[in-house]
Every structure is written in structure tokens, then in C-alpha cells.
Design an enzyme around this catalytic site. Structure first.
Site, PDB file in Angstrom:
ATOM      1  N   LYS A   8     -25.124  18.119   2.924  1.00  0.00           N
ATOM      2  CA  LYS A   8     -24.605  17.142   1.959  1.00  0.00           C
ATOM      3  C   LYS A   8     -25.709  16.208   1.494  1.00  0.00           C
ATOM      4  CE  LYS A   8     -20.557  16.974   4.780  1.00  0.00           C
ATOM      5  NZ  LYS A   8     -20.439  16.530   6.172  1.00  0.00           N
ATOM      6  N   LYS A  22     -31.883  24.229   4.986  1.00  0.00           N
ATOM      7  CA  LYS A  22     -30.504  24.205   5.474  1.00  0.00           C
ATOM      8  C   LYS A  22     -29.607  23.530   4.425  1.00  0.00           C
ATOM      9  CE  LYS A  22     -28.152  20.948   8.118  1.00  0.00           C
ATOM     10  NZ  LYS A  22     -26.867  20.830   8.774  1.00  0.00           N
ATOM     11  N   LYS A  72     -33.362  11.536  11.126  1.00  0.00           N
ATOM     12  CA  LYS A  72     -32.908  10.489  10.208  1.00  0.00           C
ATOM     13  C   LYS A  72     -33.911   9.332  10.176  1.00  0.00           C
ATOM     14  CE  LYS A  72     -28.169  11.735   9.818  1.00  0.00           C
ATOM     15  NZ  LYS A  72     -27.073  12.037  10.719  1.00  0.00           N
TER      16      LYS A  72
HETATM   17  P1  ADP Z   1     -24.239  18.048   6.667  1.00  0.00           P
HETATM   18  O1  ADP Z   1     -25.587  18.515   7.160  1.00  0.00           O
HETATM   19  O2  ADP Z   1     -23.935  18.621   5.334  1.00  0.00           O
HETATM   20  O3  ADP Z   1     -24.079  16.539   6.711  1.00  0.00           O
HETATM   21  P2  ADP Z   1     -22.536  18.036   8.972  1.00  0.00           P
HETATM   22  O4  ADP Z   1     -23.674  17.564   9.817  1.00  0.00           O
HETATM   23  O5  ADP Z   1     -21.447  17.072   8.644  1.00  0.00           O
HETATM   24  O6  ADP Z   1     -23.143  18.647   7.630  1.00  0.00           O
HETATM   25  O7  ADP Z   1     -21.933  19.336   9.628  1.00  0.00           O
HETATM   26  C1  ADP Z   1     -20.580  19.627   9.863  1.00  0.00           C
HETATM   27  C2  ADP Z   1     -20.478  20.992  10.551  1.00  0.00           C
HETATM   28  O8  ADP Z   1     -20.930  22.008   9.681  1.00  0.00           O
HETATM   29  C3  ADP Z   1     -21.328  21.104  11.819  1.00  0.00           C
HETATM   30  O9  ADP Z   1     -20.669  21.905  12.780  1.00  0.00           O
HETATM   31  C4  ADP Z   1     -22.565  21.777  11.330  1.00  0.00           C
HETATM   32  O10 ADP Z   1     -23.243  22.471  12.355  1.00  0.00           O
HETATM   33  C5  ADP Z   1     -22.025  22.706  10.262  1.00  0.00           C
HETATM   34  N1  ADP Z   1     -23.033  22.926   9.236  1.00  0.00           N
HETATM   35  C6  ADP Z   1     -23.483  22.010   8.333  1.00  0.00           C
HETATM   36  N2  ADP Z   1     -24.412  22.551   7.519  1.00  0.00           N
HETATM   37  C7  ADP Z   1     -24.562  23.832   7.915  1.00  0.00           C
HETATM   38  C8  ADP Z   1     -25.382  24.917   7.462  1.00  0.00           C
HETATM   39  N3  ADP Z   1     -26.197  24.779   6.431  1.00  0.00           N
HETATM   40  N4  ADP Z   1     -25.269  26.097   8.107  1.00  0.00           N
HETATM   41  C9  ADP Z   1     -24.432  26.255   9.155  1.00  0.00           C
HETATM   42  N5  ADP Z   1     -23.632  25.278   9.621  1.00  0.00           N
HETATM   43  C10 ADP Z   1     -23.690  24.081   9.023  1.00  0.00           C
END
Ligand code: ADP
Ligand code: TRP
Length: 320
Positions: free
Chosen positions: A192, A189, A110
Site C-alpha cells: 500500500k 514487493k 520504517k
Molecule cells: P502492506 O505492505 O500493503 O501495508 P500489510 O503489511 O498490511 O500490507 O499486509 C497485510 C497482509 O498481507 C500480511 O499478511 C502480509 O504478509 C500480506 N502481504 C502484503 N503484501 C504482500 C505481498 N506483496 N505479497 C504477499 N503477501 C503480502
């Protein structure tokens, strides 16, 4: 066995969240006593709008319940309804070496992206450790990007136990290899924050457009395409419709299948994969009293457990 996981209400949930975390978590609710929560304290490190936090928190509750979280089996709550977790964060912070936090990828990523950087973002893993340790959790189902945070939690728990005597259960992350990283429409990956997400729920036309916009190579329909591990549409189809994906892989290998047709098929399978959940979500959205009651009941149960463990930690460290 206690299973625990959390998800931030920082935006609309997508297929990466669903296959990486929500579906494994929902399946695990059969295997032990599961505690799942909406990490609204954590969302404060990146989201500053109160109305948006409120709206996203409700949306995550609806999404999780619509996707099959069973409130009769699982304790489902808002993180901030258990304020004890912030006190435990302080106790844990005082045994956490700076170097441990300085090594965390998520904050370094970040900072590298130029996100304005606050103390909460740096302390994020300590709050997450408190989330996990305060419920005596054994298993933490998460996507691969959260593995390091669970390892930090283990290090903090070991440190506290060494310093103050046996207090915390040492948790294990649980990561499904086949869905460790769900790719987004651009092949990175799915996230959001990258603009490459396919949401679980949302407007049909916009989502169709997202899927038709998946990045592919420039090979013509007639060319054989045996390399499906590089094909984002096939990787996503494998998740939403595994049997159909095998068939489409075969057709790509043989030649004669174009990417437009593949993406259309992906959209149809994706849309029907979540059809039942979509119906359930609309019912829940029309019955918010029920949803709020689920969260309030969950908070009561979670809080009772949190108070017990916090008391143990206060006693061990001489705060009683
Ligand atoms: P983002 O990257 O969209 O902000 P978060 O960090 O809020 O997502 O992730 C919430 C949950 O979803 C976590 O357990 C994270 O490991 C899983 N997760 C998020 N994106 C992925 C992805 N592309 N593939 C697998 N798991 C994911
Ligand atoms: N950091 C997690 C994420 O962004 C959310 C989270 C907060 C969490 N506390 C947790 C996950 C405790 C598992 C256990 O996805």
C-alpha cells in the site's frame, strides 16, 4: 485447531494482500476454527486520521466478506472490540527483551524510510503477540513479511511460559511459498505504501492504467522471452489465471508476443477473476446493518475466548 490472522485497515487492499494472506486465510476456514480480525489498534502506529481509520475498517470488512470469508464458520471482528488484548500486551511486554524488538525488520525499515517513529511502532510486535496468544492460536497464515513477527510471538510465549508456568500455546506461521511475495507494478514487493499496488476492488479505468504501466524490459514483440521468472505481468497472471499464464509463457518463449498484448490479457483475466466478488461487495455495501452485525457477533465470541486466556495469564503472573 485455532487459525488466526489479522490485517491492518491502513489503506485499500491489493493483490499482495489477497494472494499472500486473504485467500489462504479464507481457504483455511474449512480446516479449523478461524478467527480473523481487522487490526485497527495496529493501524494507529502509521495512520492518524480517525475518519480514514473508520472508512478503511469498513472497507476491509466488505473486502473480506466479498472475497469469501464465511461468518457462519469464522469469527470475524475488529481488534479494538476486544480491549483485553491491550492488557495482555503489557503482561507480555514485561517479559520481552529489548533486543528482540530491536531486531525486527519492519520497524527498522520504517525508521530507515524516515517515517516518524513512535513507541507504538516499536511495541507493534508485542501487540501482535497478544493478538495471537490471547486466542490460543495454533496456525497464523500470513505473507512472508510477517514471519519474523510470528517468530517473535513464539519467543515471547516461551519466555512467559518459562517464567510463570505453562500458559500460552506456541503458534506456527503458515506461509505459502508460491505467493510469499507478490510483486508490485515496479517489481518490488506490492505494498500500500509503495505506490505500486493493484487493488482488489476499484475503478476499472484507473486499474487498467496501473496494469498497462507495469515495468517491463525493452525487448520487441518478435524476440523470444524465455525468462518469465523476471516478468512481472506473467507472475501476476499466474495468480489470477494459472492456465492462461502457461499458454502466455509458451508464446513468450516462442517469440511474437509483445508486452502490450500480455498486459491487456492480464487486465481482462484480473478483472474477471474478481467479477463475482465485485458483485457481492456492492450487495454488502448496500446492507451495512448486516456487516455491522457480523462484526458485533464476532466480537462477542472473540471476547469470551480472550477473557478466558487473559484470566489464565493474570493468574499465572500473580495478578489475580
Ligand atoms: P502492506 O505492505 O500493503 O501495508 P500489510 O503489511 O498490511 O500490507 O499486509 C497485510 C497482509 O498481507 C500480511 O499478511 C502480509 O504478509 C500480506 N502481504 C502484503 N503484501 C504482500 C505481498 N506483496 N505479497 C504477499 N503477501 C503480502
Ligand atoms: N502485522 C500484521 C500486518 O501488518 C497484521 C496483524 C496484526 C496480524 N496482528 C496480527 C497478523 C496477528 C497475524 C496475526 O499484516
Amino acid at each position: 485447531m485455532r487459525i488466526l490472522s489479522g490485517i491492518q485497515p491502513s489503506g485499500v487492499l491489493h493483490l499482495g494482500n489477497y494472494f499472500g494472506m486473504m485467500r489462504p486465510a479464507i481457504e483455511l476456514q474449512e480446516k479449523g476454527e478461524a478467527f480473523y480480525f481487522i487490526a485497527n489498534y495496529h493501524s494507529m502506529t502509521s495512520l492518524s486520521d480517525p475518519a480514514e481509520r473508520r472508512k478503511n475498517t469498513l472497507a476491509v470488512a466488505l473486502d473480506f466478506l466479498a472475497c469469501g470469508l464465511d461468518p457462519n464458520r469464522t469469527v470475524f471482528f475488529r481488534q479494538s472490540d476486544v480491549p483485553e488484548v491491550t492488557e495482555l500486551t503489557w503482561l507480555l511486554g514485561a517479559v520481552t527483551p529489548m533486543g528482540l524488538l530491536e531486531r525486527c525488520h519492519s520497524y527498522k525499515d520504517k525508521v530507515a524510510k524516515g517515517v516518524s517513529f513512535n513507541f507504538g511502532l516499536f511495541a507493534y510486535p508485542v501487540l501482535m503477540a497478544a493478538d495471537i496468544l490471547i486466542y490460543d492460536s495454533n496456525i497464523v497464515p500470513v505473507g512472508r513479511d510477517q514471519k519474523q513477527h510470528v517468530e517473535v510471538t513464539r519467543d515471547i510465549a516461551i519466555k512467559f511460559n518459562e517464567q510463570y508456568g505453562q500458559t500460552f500455546v506456541i503458534p506456527e506461521p503458515q506461509i505459502r511459498d508460491e505467493v510469499a511475495v507478490v510483486p508490485g507494478t515496479d517489481g518490488q514487493k506490492m505494498s500500500k505504501s509503495y505506490g505500486n499496488a493493484i487493488d482488489i476492488f476499484g475503478d476499472e479505468k484507473a486499474l487498467r492504467k496501473r496494469i498497462m504501466g507495469i515495468t517491463m524490459d525493452s525487448r520487441t514483440p518478435s524476440e523470444p522471452k524465455p525468462d518469465s521468472e523476471k516478468n512481472i505481468a506473467i507472475q501476476l497472471l499466474k495468480l489470477v489465471a494459472p492456465a492462461a499464464a502457461r499458454d502466455y509463457e509458451e508464446r513468450l518463449r516462442a517469440g511474437g508476443l509483445g508486452y502490450g498484448d500480455l498486459k491487456k490479457a492480464l487486465f481482462e483475466h484480473y478483472w474477471s477473476c474478481f467479477a463475482a466478488a465485485r458483485g457481492k461487495r456492492s450487495e454488502l455495501a448496500a446492507n451495512l446493518d448486516y456487516v455491522n452485525k457480523v462484526l458485533a457477533d464476532g466480537a462477542n465470541k472473540a471476547r469470551a475466548k480472550a477473557q478466558e486466556v487473559l484470566h489464565r495469564a493474570r493468574k499465572a503472573s500473580g495478578l489475580d
